[in-house]
Motif scaffolding. Sequence first.
Motif, mmCIF file in Angstrom:
data_model
loop_
_atom_site.group_PDB
_atom_site.id
_atom_site.type_symbol
_atom_site.label_atom_id
_atom_site.label_comp_id
_atom_site.label_asym_id
_atom_site.label_seq_id
_atom_site.Cartn_x
_atom_site.Cartn_y
_atom_site.Cartn_z
ATOM 1 N N TRP A 47 31.916 40.129 70.971
ATOM 2 C CA TRP A 47 31.306 41.431 71.223
ATOM 3 C C TRP A 47 31.499 42.344 70.013
ATOM 4 O O TRP A 47 30.600 43.078 69.639
ATOM 5 C CB TRP A 47 31.916 42.088 72.452
ATOM 6 N N ARG A 48 32.671 42.289 69.395
ATOM 7 C CA ARG A 48 32.940 43.137 68.221
ATOM 8 C C ARG A 48 32.046 42.744 67.046
ATOM 9 O O ARG A 48 31.668 43.588 66.250
ATOM 10 C CB ARG A 48 34.403 43.022 67.804
ATOM 11 N N ARG A 49 31.723 41.461 66.936
ATOM 12 C CA ARG A 49 30.833 40.998 65.864
ATOM 13 C C ARG A 49 29.367 41.258 66.195
ATOM 14 O O ARG A 49 28.501 40.992 65.370
ATOM 15 C CB ARG A 49 31.057 39.511 65.602
ATOM 16 N N GLY A 50 29.084 41.736 67.399
ATOM 17 C CA GLY A 50 27.723 42.080 67.769
ATOM 18 C C GLY A 50 26.988 41.001 68.519
ATOM 19 O O GLY A 50 25.823 41.152 68.838
ATOM 20 N N ARG A 51 27.655 39.886 68.820
ATOM 21 C CA ARG A 51 26.993 38.832 69.589
ATOM 22 C C ARG A 51 27.301 39.023 71.059
ATOM 23 O O ARG A 51 28.446 39.187 71.443
ATOM 24 C CB ARG A 51 27.486 37.455 69.141
ATOM 25 N N GLY A 52 26.271 39.021 71.864
ATOM 26 C CA GLY A 52 26.462 39.127 73.308
ATOM 27 C C GLY A 52 26.547 40.553 73.803
ATOM 28 O O GLY A 52 26.695 40.796 74.974
ATOM 29 N N ALA A 53 26.480 41.527 72.894
ATOM 30 C CA ALA A 53 26.528 42.929 73.309
ATOM 31 C C ALA A 53 25.112 43.475 73.324
ATOM 32 O O ALA A 53 24.407 43.416 72.333
ATOM 33 C CB ALA A 53 27.392 43.735 72.361
ATOM 34 N N SER A 54 24.700 43.986 74.466
ATOM 35 C CA SER A 54 23.365 44.560 74.564
ATOM 36 C C SER A 54 23.431 46.035 74.181
ATOM 37 O O SER A 54 24.507 46.603 74.085
ATOM 38 C CB SER A 54 22.837 44.379 75.983
ATOM 39 N N PRO A 55 22.273 46.672 73.941
ATOM 40 C CA PRO A 55 22.283 48.086 73.570
ATOM 41 C C PRO A 55 23.026 48.927 74.593
ATOM 42 O O PRO A 55 22.979 48.654 75.791
ATOM 43 C CB PRO A 55 20.808 48.464 73.538
ATOM 44 N N VAL A 56 23.714 49.947 74.103
ATOM 45 C CA VAL A 56 24.564 50.781 74.941
ATOM 46 C C VAL A 56 23.859 52.112 75.191
ATOM 47 O O VAL A 56 23.216 52.644 74.292
ATOM 48 C CB VAL A 56 25.908 51.023 74.215
ATOM 49 N N PRO A 57 23.971 52.656 76.397
ATOM 50 C CA PRO A 57 23.384 53.965 76.671
ATOM 51 C C PRO A 57 23.939 55.013 75.716
ATOM 52 O O PRO A 57 25.051 54.892 75.224
ATOM 53 C CB PRO A 57 23.804 54.270 78.117
ATOM 54 N N SER A 58 23.175 56.076 75.474
ATOM 55 C CA SER A 58 23.539 57.071 74.466
ATOM 56 C C SER A 58 24.852 57.771 74.757
ATOM 57 O O SER A 58 25.523 58.218 73.848
ATOM 58 C CB SER A 58 22.421 58.101 74.335
ATOM 59 N N SER A 59 25.285 57.886 75.996
ATOM 60 C CA SER A 59 26.522 58.590 76.309
ATOM 61 C C SER A 59 27.745 57.869 75.757
ATOM 62 O O SER A 59 28.708 58.506 75.381
ATOM 63 C CB SER A 59 26.664 58.767 77.827
ATOM 64 N N THR A 60 27.728 56.535 75.688
ATOM 65 C CA THR A 60 28.886 55.814 75.164
ATOM 66 C C THR A 60 28.654 55.267 73.774
ATOM 67 O O THR A 60 29.580 54.796 73.148
ATOM 68 C CB THR A 60 29.255 54.641 76.101
ATOM 69 N N SER A 61 27.428 55.326 73.263
ATOM 70 C CA SER A 61 27.156 54.760 71.948
ATOM 71 C C SER A 61 27.856 55.533 70.843
ATOM 72 O O SER A 61 28.197 54.973 69.820
ATOM 73 C CB SER A 61 25.661 54.690 71.689
ATOM 74 N N THR A 62 28.119 56.825 71.033
ATOM 75 C CA THR A 62 28.801 57.591 69.994
ATOM 76 C C THR A 62 30.234 57.120 69.831
ATOM 77 O O THR A 62 30.756 57.119 68.727
ATOM 78 C CB THR A 62 28.789 59.097 70.326
ATOM 79 N N THR A 63 30.882 56.677 70.904
ATOM 80 C CA THR A 63 32.243 56.191 70.805
ATOM 81 C C THR A 63 32.306 54.932 69.953
ATOM 82 O O THR A 63 33.165 54.801 69.100
ATOM 83 C CB THR A 63 32.805 55.880 72.218
ATOM 84 N N VAL A 64 31.384 54.015 70.146
ATOM 85 C CA VAL A 64 31.372 52.781 69.370
ATOM 86 C C VAL A 64 30.987 53.070 67.925
ATOM 87 O O VAL A 64 31.562 52.538 66.994
ATOM 88 C CB VAL A 64 30.420 51.749 70.007
ATOM 89 N N ALA A 65 30.021 53.958 67.711
ATOM 90 C CA ALA A 65 29.547 54.252 66.363
ATOM 91 C C ALA A 65 30.624 54.940 65.530
ATOM 92 O O ALA A 65 30.706 54.742 64.331
ATOM 93 C CB ALA A 65 28.304 55.128 66.425
ATOM 94 N N GLU A 66 31.466 55.763 66.156
ATOM 95 C CA GLU A 66 32.506 56.457 65.409
ATOM 96 C C GLU A 66 33.542 55.496 64.859
ATOM 97 O O GLU A 66 34.196 55.803 63.873
ATOM 98 C CB GLU A 66 33.188 57.493 66.301
ATOM 99 N N SER A 67 33.730 54.321 65.463
ATOM 100 C CA SER A 67 34.736 53.390 64.998
ATOM 101 C C SER A 67 34.202 52.446 63.919
ATOM 102 O O SER A 67 34.946 51.657 63.379
ATOM 103 C CB SER A 67 35.274 52.571 66.174
#
Length: 131
Positions: A47-67
């Motif tokens: 999931w961290r490498r981007g495999r198997g993770a589908s697009p995330v709703p905008s409310s939680t996408s900022t948390t992932v993008a900040e890291s």
Amino acid sequence: MHVNPKQRRRHSAEFKAQVLAACAEPGASVAAVALSYKLNDNLVHQWRRGRGASPVPSSTSTTVAESAPQFIALSLPLSPPTSAPAPAPAIAAVAVEAILLEFKRGALGVSVTWPVSAAADCAAWLREVLR
């Protein structure tokens, strides 16, 4: 009713985002986070490498993008001009040109000094660190 143990579980995008956010916390290990969510750590690594993770709703996408890793600007020292003779130093000191790398992640900061003469080795090492 008997559940087939070989049947794969499906995880929502929100759940994946929550797990990835926990992994992004300073000092968190992927194995410990996976264990706390009753997941296999290899799955979380995928999931961290981007495999198997589908697009995330905008409310939680900022948390992932900040890291996500950010661009780090490096400044290299300029070599002295060759046309003007350098003044003789009063003390016999040799100026060594170096590459200075500074990393910050949360409260942790690391500084690495690398000789300019080994810039190719520095680049190879930096690629490994940023993997």
